[in-house]
Design an enzyme around this catalytic site. Structure first.
Site, PDB file in Angstrom:
ATOM      1  N   HIS A 278       0.840  -1.208   0.000  1.00  0.00           N
ATOM      2  CA  HIS A 278       0.000   0.000   0.000  1.00  0.00           C
ATOM      3  C   HIS A 278       0.873   1.255   0.000  1.00  0.00           C
ATOM      4  O   HIS A 278       0.650   2.178  -0.792  1.00  0.00           O
ATOM      5  CB  HIS A 278      -0.915  -0.011   1.223  1.00  0.00           C
ATOM      6  N   GLU A 279       1.882   1.275   0.881  1.00  0.00           N
ATOM      7  CA  GLU A 279       2.767   2.440   0.948  1.00  0.00           C
ATOM      8  C   GLU A 279       3.559   2.601  -0.348  1.00  0.00           C
ATOM      9  O   GLU A 279       3.798   3.723  -0.799  1.00  0.00           O
ATOM     10  CB  GLU A 279       3.720   2.306   2.141  1.00  0.00           C
ATOM     11  N   HIS A 282       1.678   4.455  -3.039  1.00  0.00           N
ATOM     12  CA  HIS A 282       1.770   5.916  -3.013  1.00  0.00           C
ATOM     13  C   HIS A 282       2.977   6.398  -3.817  1.00  0.00           C
ATOM     14  O   HIS A 282       2.901   7.409  -4.521  1.00  0.00           O
ATOM     15  CB  HIS A 282       1.894   6.410  -1.562  1.00  0.00           C
ATOM     16  N   GLU A 358      -5.599   7.246  -1.299  1.00  0.00           N
ATOM     17  CA  GLU A 358      -5.528   6.050  -0.464  1.00  0.00           C
ATOM     18  C   GLU A 358      -6.253   4.880  -1.130  1.00  0.00           C
ATOM     19  O   GLU A 358      -5.813   3.725  -1.046  1.00  0.00           O
ATOM     20  CB  GLU A 358      -6.136   6.325   0.913  1.00  0.00           C
TER      21      GLU A 358
END
Length: 421
Positions: A278-279, A282, A358
């Protein structure tokens, strides 16, 4: 007249606080849609009765404090102005004939100390609240140390910014905001660059991930995402909180992938890999750079609006606010009040953009790790660890939530699983 305005502001604050109390504690906002009851997104499925009760109670108190704290800050600024306290801070300065930055430093120290003292009871209540609900594990001495460090860091940066700002206002009354904006761009980027290696270590200890097998798997994911990094860092947060988190911070050569040790201790390997993916999403989606662009644009609009609003307020209410001229540093509380109001008013838009980013990062992580069940269990564990409400009321979501609600995140993954069956 100043007394009249002060009483009016106090009454308005009281009415606002009462309305927010009724909305948060007694409205029927939030809740679980009938169609999702009994699914993996329903907290009754993955939380105990005690956790559900504490989550609902804790969330309501936190939300109420959020909506009351910011207008209370405005009230404090109005008090500092209308009582002449801001002028007094300027007059008490023993270095009035010395360098401007020293004079500004003394004024800002007095103002910052006053605000620190006024807000200390509220800050302490928040700290005690986290302790009583089992979120915070931090002892008072450590919490106080963080507060003192934060005070001096904020003070040092504020002295530099305010000294330059008021020098510009004196030299260029009409264009100061534009020059200030141009100067803030490299300054902000510089702060982002040094944050991971200079500022963050003042609060916590960072060190390379001790689980080298896990680090190898994370770095493999990073390589798949074309993220140039050689280490994953962990930070000792267990002595401060039971909450879970992971993040990518910094820019350029100071970029870091960071895992809280609470996350390492509580989540499975697949769940940790999902969070890391997920990070990384970004990074791949270039959200850091979009965030910088958004910040620069927001700063441009904020300074421009402040430059328009501030003279109008001084012309109309200057006597009551005890502001003799805009370029005098005792007008700073008005500047802070206006910028705080603009930030609060713009938060629904900035939160909306953040929630979109997100969502994109979630989707990237689901595709990268190809383990949707790990995503579901991760979101469930994050909810339980932080006693988060999965579906907050409308105003809470729009003003507070920079992430999609857990109900939305879990349901999205559940739908992904169904579509593949």
């Amino acid at each position: 007249m100043a007394k009249k305005y002060g009483i009016t502001a106090l009454l308005l604050f009281g009415v606002y606080a009462l309305l927010m109390y009724v909305y948060i504690f007694h409205s029927n906002g939030g809740g679980i849609p009938e169609s999702l009851k009994g699914t993996v997104a329903d907290p009754q499925v993955f939380m105990s009765e005690q956790e559900l009760y504490l989550s609902e109670e804790y969330s309501k108190i936190k939300n109420f404090l959020f909506f009351v704290a910011t207008p209370f800050e405005w009230l404090v600024y109005i008090f500092v102005l209308t009582t002449g306290l801001s002028q007094a801070f300027e007059k008490w300065n023993p270095f009035r004939n010395k360098w401007g930055i020293v004079q500004n430093g003394v004024y800002l120290f007095l103002l910052s100390l006053f605000i620190f003292i006024v807000f200390f009871p509220l800050d302490y209540y928040r700290y005690s609240l986290g302790k009583s609900y089992g979120i915070s594990t931090q002892v008072f001495a450590s919490w106080m140390r963080d507060n003192v460090i934060g005070f001096w860091i904020d003070f040092a940066m504020t002295v530099v910014i305010v000294s330059v700002l008021y020098w510009l206002i004196k030299k260029s009354p009409k264009k100061w905001w534009l020059i200030a904006w141009l100067l803030m761009i490299p300054y902000s980027i510089f702060l982002m660059f040094i944050q991971p290696v200079v500022i963050d270590p003042l609060y916590n200890d960072f060190y390379p991930l001790t689980n080298k097998e896990l680090e190898t798997k994370i770095l493999t994911l990073a390589e798949q995402a074309n993220i140039p990094t050689e280490h994953v860092y962990e930070v000792n947060m267990a002595e401060k909180t039971n909450a879970l988190n992971a993040y990518v911070t910094g820019i350029g050569s100071n970029s870091r992938i960071v895992l809280w040790d609470t996350t390492l201790n509580r989540l499975s390997e697949n769940e940790i890999l999902f969070i890391m993916a997920h990070e990384m999403g970004h990074y791949v989606e270039k959200h850091i750079y979009f965030g910088i662009a958004e910040y620069i644009l927001t700063m441009f609009l904020g300074l421009w609006l402040t430059a328009k609003i501030m003279p109008w307020i001084v012309d109309r209410f200057g006597r009551s606010l005890k502001i003799k001229q805009i370029n005098a540093i005792h007008s700073l509380p008005l500047f802070l009040l206006i910028t705080s109001f603009l930030l609060f008013a713009s938060s629904p838009l900035s939160n909306y953009i953040s929630r979109y980013q997100e969502t994109r990062a979630d989707q990237y992580a689901i595709e990268l790790v190809t383990d949707p069940s790990a995503a579901v269990s991760t979101f469930q564990e994050l909810t339980r660890a932080g006693l988060n409400e999965v579906n907050p009321p409308f105003l809470v979501k729009w003003f507070r939530y920079s992430h999609p609600t857990m109900l939305e995140r879990i349901n999205k993954v559940a739908n992904e699983i169904k579509s593949k069956e």
